[in-house]
Design a protein around this motif. Structure first.
Motif, PDB file in Angstrom:
ATOM      1  N   GLY A  47     -46.194  52.523  68.162  1.00 26.55           N
ATOM      2  CA  GLY A  47     -45.624  51.586  67.248  1.00 26.55           C
ATOM      3  C   GLY A  47     -46.195  50.486  66.700  1.00 26.55           C
ATOM      4  N   LYS A  48     -47.242  49.993  67.233  1.00 29.66           N
ATOM      5  CA  LYS A  48     -48.012  48.835  67.067  1.00 29.66           C
ATOM      6  C   LYS A  48     -49.192  49.013  66.316  1.00 29.66           C
ATOM      7  CE  LYS A  48     -45.295  46.195  70.564  1.00 29.66           C
ATOM      8  NZ  LYS A  48     -45.267  45.209  71.530  1.00 29.66           N
ATOM      9  N   PHE A  49     -49.638  48.092  65.086  1.00 26.57           N
ATOM     10  CA  PHE A  49     -50.787  48.419  64.480  1.00 26.57           C
ATOM     11  C   PHE A  49     -51.206  46.784  64.019  1.00 26.57           C
ATOM     12  CE2 PHE A  49     -47.710  51.711  63.594  1.00 26.57           C
ATOM     13  CZ  PHE A  49     -48.480  52.912  64.027  1.00 26.57           C
ATOM     14  N   THR A  50     -52.731  46.980  64.152  1.00 24.90           N
ATOM     15  CA  THR A  50     -53.414  45.532  63.580  1.00 24.90           C
ATOM     16  C   THR A  50     -53.814  46.332  62.115  1.00 24.90           C
ATOM     17  OG1 THR A  50     -53.947  44.762  65.711  1.00 24.90           O
ATOM     18  CG2 THR A  50     -55.365  44.316  63.875  1.00 24.90           C
ATOM     19  N   VAL A  51     -53.743  45.164  61.277  1.00 22.69           N
ATOM     20  CA  VAL A  51     -54.239  45.330  59.650  1.00 22.69           C
ATOM     21  C   VAL A  51     -55.003  44.218  59.513  1.00 22.69           C
ATOM     22  CG1 VAL A  51     -53.674  45.943  57.488  1.00 22.69           C
ATOM     23  CG2 VAL A  51     -52.148  47.043  59.168  1.00 22.69           C
ATOM     24  N   VAL A  52     -56.568  44.623  59.026  1.00 16.45           N
ATOM     25  CA  VAL A  52     -57.089  43.406  58.534  1.00 16.45           C
ATOM     26  C   VAL A  52     -57.622  43.700  57.249  1.00 16.45           C
ATOM     27  CG1 VAL A  52     -59.367  42.298  59.069  1.00 16.45           C
ATOM     28  CG2 VAL A  52     -58.070  43.262  61.023  1.00 16.45           C
ATOM     29  N   ASP A  53     -57.387  42.607  56.450  1.00 18.69           N
ATOM     30  CA  ASP A  53     -58.130  42.720  54.993  1.00 18.69           C
ATOM     31  C   ASP A  53     -58.449  41.262  54.633  1.00 18.69           C
ATOM     32  OD1 ASP A  53     -58.580  43.047  52.212  1.00 18.69           O
ATOM     33  OD2 ASP A  53     -56.487  44.136  51.793  1.00 18.69           O
ATOM     34  N   GLU A  54     -59.571  41.205  53.909  1.00 22.60           N
ATOM     35  CA  GLU A  54     -60.134  40.045  53.383  1.00 22.60           C
ATOM     36  C   GLU A  54     -59.431  39.263  52.278  1.00 22.60           C
ATOM     37  OE1 GLU A  54     -64.501  40.228  52.459  1.00 22.60           O
ATOM     38  OE2 GLU A  54     -64.730  41.075  54.502  1.00 22.60           O
ATOM     39  N   ALA A  55     -58.545  40.228  51.602  1.00 21.36           N
ATOM     40  CA  ALA A  55     -57.779  39.602  50.363  1.00 21.36           C
ATOM     41  C   ALA A  55     -56.657  38.839  50.854  1.00 21.36           C
ATOM     42  CB  ALA A  55     -57.313  40.857  49.467  1.00 21.36           C
ATOM     43  N   GLU A  56     -56.442  37.666  50.131  1.00 22.95           N
ATOM     44  CA  GLU A  56     -55.320  36.752  50.455  1.00 22.95           C
ATOM     45  C   GLU A  56     -53.764  37.597  50.155  1.00 22.95           C
ATOM     46  OE1 GLU A  56     -55.160  33.877  51.677  1.00 22.95           O
ATOM     47  OE2 GLU A  56     -57.226  33.937  52.021  1.00 22.95           O
ATOM     48  N   GLY A  57     -52.927  37.309  50.535  1.00 23.01           N
ATOM     49  CA  GLY A  57     -51.543  37.893  50.479  1.00 23.01           C
ATOM     50  C   GLY A  57     -51.123  39.178  51.213  1.00 23.01           C
ATOM     51  N   LEU A  58     -51.777  39.441  52.154  1.00 24.03           N
ATOM     52  CA  LEU A  58     -51.380  40.646  52.856  1.00 24.03           C
ATOM     53  C   LEU A  58     -50.275  40.576  53.734  1.00 24.03           C
ATOM     54  CD1 LEU A  58     -52.732  43.313  53.635  1.00 24.03           C
ATOM     55  CD2 LEU A  58     -53.687  42.324  55.705  1.00 24.03           C
ATOM     56  N   ALA A  59     -49.911  39.556  54.023  1.00 18.79           N
ATOM     57  CA  ALA A  59     -48.340  39.246  54.688  1.00 18.79           C
ATOM     58  C   ALA A  59     -47.485  39.488  53.653  1.00 18.79           C
ATOM     59  CB  ALA A  59     -48.350  38.042  55.394  1.00 18.79           C
ATOM     60  N   ALA A  60     -47.503  38.773  52.650  1.00 21.73           N
ATOM     61  CA  ALA A  60     -46.465  38.788  51.575  1.00 21.73           C
ATOM     62  C   ALA A  60     -46.323  40.429  50.950  1.00 21.73           C
ATOM     63  CB  ALA A  60     -46.983  37.686  50.525  1.00 21.73           C
ATOM     64  N   ALA A  61     -47.277  40.869  50.810  1.00 23.99           N
ATOM     65  CA  ALA A  61     -47.483  42.348  50.480  1.00 23.99           C
ATOM     66  C   ALA A  61     -46.685  43.268  51.650  1.00 23.99           C
ATOM     67  CB  ALA A  61     -48.614  42.854  50.192  1.00 23.99           C
ATOM     68  N   PHE A  62     -46.916  43.211  52.653  1.00 25.24           N
ATOM     69  CA  PHE A  62     -46.257  43.838  53.623  1.00 25.24           C
ATOM     70  C   PHE A  62     -44.790  43.364  53.888  1.00 25.24           C
ATOM     71  CE2 PHE A  62     -50.179  45.526  55.162  1.00 25.24           C
ATOM     72  CZ  PHE A  62     -49.908  46.846  55.386  1.00 25.24           C
ATOM     73  N   CYS A  63     -44.326  42.286  53.722  1.00 23.70           N
ATOM     74  CA  CYS A  63     -42.906  41.654  53.680  1.00 23.70           C
ATOM     75  C   CYS A  63     -42.187  42.263  52.714  1.00 23.70           C
ATOM     76  CB  CYS A  63     -42.921  40.150  53.848  1.00 23.70           C
ATOM     77  SG  CYS A  63     -43.356  39.354  55.457  1.00 23.70           S
ATOM     78  N   GLY A  64     -42.792  42.597  51.604  1.00 25.81           N
ATOM     79  CA  GLY A  64     -42.103  43.280  50.631  1.00 25.81           C
ATOM     80  C   GLY A  64     -41.780  44.836  50.596  1.00 25.81           C
ATOM     81  N   VAL A  65     -42.302  45.192  51.730  1.00 22.79           N
ATOM     82  CA  VAL A  65     -42.023  46.725  51.887  1.00 22.79           C
ATOM     83  C   VAL A  65     -41.653  47.163  53.276  1.00 22.79           C
ATOM     84  CG1 VAL A  65     -43.637  48.804  52.057  1.00 22.79           C
ATOM     85  CG2 VAL A  65     -44.231  47.292  50.487  1.00 22.79           C
ATOM     86  N   VAL A  66     -41.825  46.275  54.384  1.00 23.41           N
ATOM     87  CA  VAL A  66     -41.496  46.493  55.715  1.00 23.41           C
ATOM     88  C   VAL A  66     -40.192  45.728  55.768  1.00 23.41           C
ATOM     89  CG1 VAL A  66     -42.058  46.323  58.086  1.00 23.41           C
ATOM     90  CG2 VAL A  66     -43.847  46.692  56.541  1.00 23.41           C
ATOM     91  N   THR A  67     -38.997  46.640  55.882  1.00 27.24           N
ATOM     92  CA  THR A  67     -37.573  46.067  55.906  1.00 27.24           C
ATOM     93  C   THR A  67     -37.413  45.883  57.224  1.00 27.24           C
ATOM     94  OG1 THR A  67     -36.741  48.373  55.788  1.00 27.24           O
ATOM     95  CG2 THR A  67     -36.853  47.392  53.520  1.00 27.24           C
ATOM     96  N   PRO A  68     -36.496  44.894  57.319  1.00 35.02           N
ATOM     97  CA  PRO A  68     -35.956  44.580  58.873  1.00 35.02           C
ATOM     98  C   PRO A  68     -35.624  45.846  59.657  1.00 35.02           C
ATOM     99  CG  PRO A  68     -35.189  43.019  57.313  1.00 35.02           C
ATOM    100  CD  PRO A  68     -35.742  44.154  56.589  1.00 35.02           C
ATOM    101  N   ASP A  69     -34.952  46.930  58.894  1.00 33.14           N
ATOM    102  CA  ASP A  69     -34.463  48.197  59.736  1.00 33.14           C
ATOM    103  C   ASP A  69     -35.766  49.050  60.212  1.00 33.14           C
ATOM    104  OD1 ASP A  69     -35.099  48.783  56.759  1.00 33.14           O
ATOM    105  OD2 ASP A  69     -33.882  50.751  57.397  1.00 33.14           O
ATOM    106  N   VAL A  70     -36.926  48.738  59.756  1.00 33.61           N
ATOM    107  CA  VAL A  70     -38.203  49.244  59.919  1.00 33.61           C
ATOM    108  C   VAL A  70     -38.931  48.690  60.948  1.00 33.61           C
ATOM    109  CG1 VAL A  70     -40.533  50.247  58.987  1.00 33.61           C
ATOM    110  CG2 VAL A  70     -38.557  50.407  57.551  1.00 33.61           C
TER     111      VAL A  70
END
Length: 130
Positions: A47-70
């Motif tokens: 259930g734990k994953f590392t995600v790497v991307d050179e683009a800015e804004g990765l955290a914000a993009a995931f915060c918009g999709v990964v809800t607190p219940d997930v």
């Protein structure tokens, strides 16, 4: 560089979010991974994953999709660095530092491993044949 963690039973939904945001389809189970150019993701524990991307804004993009219940999204960019090592001697060099079998059959493309070198934590992902 992000760490994503799913609550128990929500792993599939988190993996779906990784696909939706980063376009990376992870195989089932921890240790599976995928790399696509400058983006990469792999499971390093259940259930734990590392995600790497050179683009800015990765955290914000995931915060918009990964809800607190997930699950949770933790931005590790301030404390981690991604380094790419490639070439015909890459396995040989890495084997000098880490007690991992770097042979392609034991460590296939996309797979990731968590390890240490003299108390320094490292997550290594094979993104290509060399």
């Amino acid at each position: 560089i992000l760490q994503l963690a799913a609550w128990p039973g929500e792993e599939k939904r988190l993996m779906s979010a990784i696909y939706k945001v980063a376009g990376l389809a992870l195989p089932d189970g921890a240790g599976g991974g995928v790399a696509n150019g400058v983006r990469a993701a792999f499971g390093f524990a259940p259930g734990k994953f590392t995600v790497v991307d050179e683009a800015e804004g990765l955290a914000a993009a995931f915060c918009g999709v990964v809800t607190p219940d997930v699950g949770t999204v933790t931005d590790l960019s301030h404390g981690r660095t991604a380094i790419r090592i490639a070439g015909p001697k890459a396995e040989w060099v890495l084997a000098k530092f880490f007690a991992i079998d770097f042979a392609l059959t034991a460590f296939p493309v996309g797979a990731g491993r968590s390890t240490t070198h003299h108390d320094v934590f490292a997550q290594i992902q094979r993104s290509g044949g060399d």
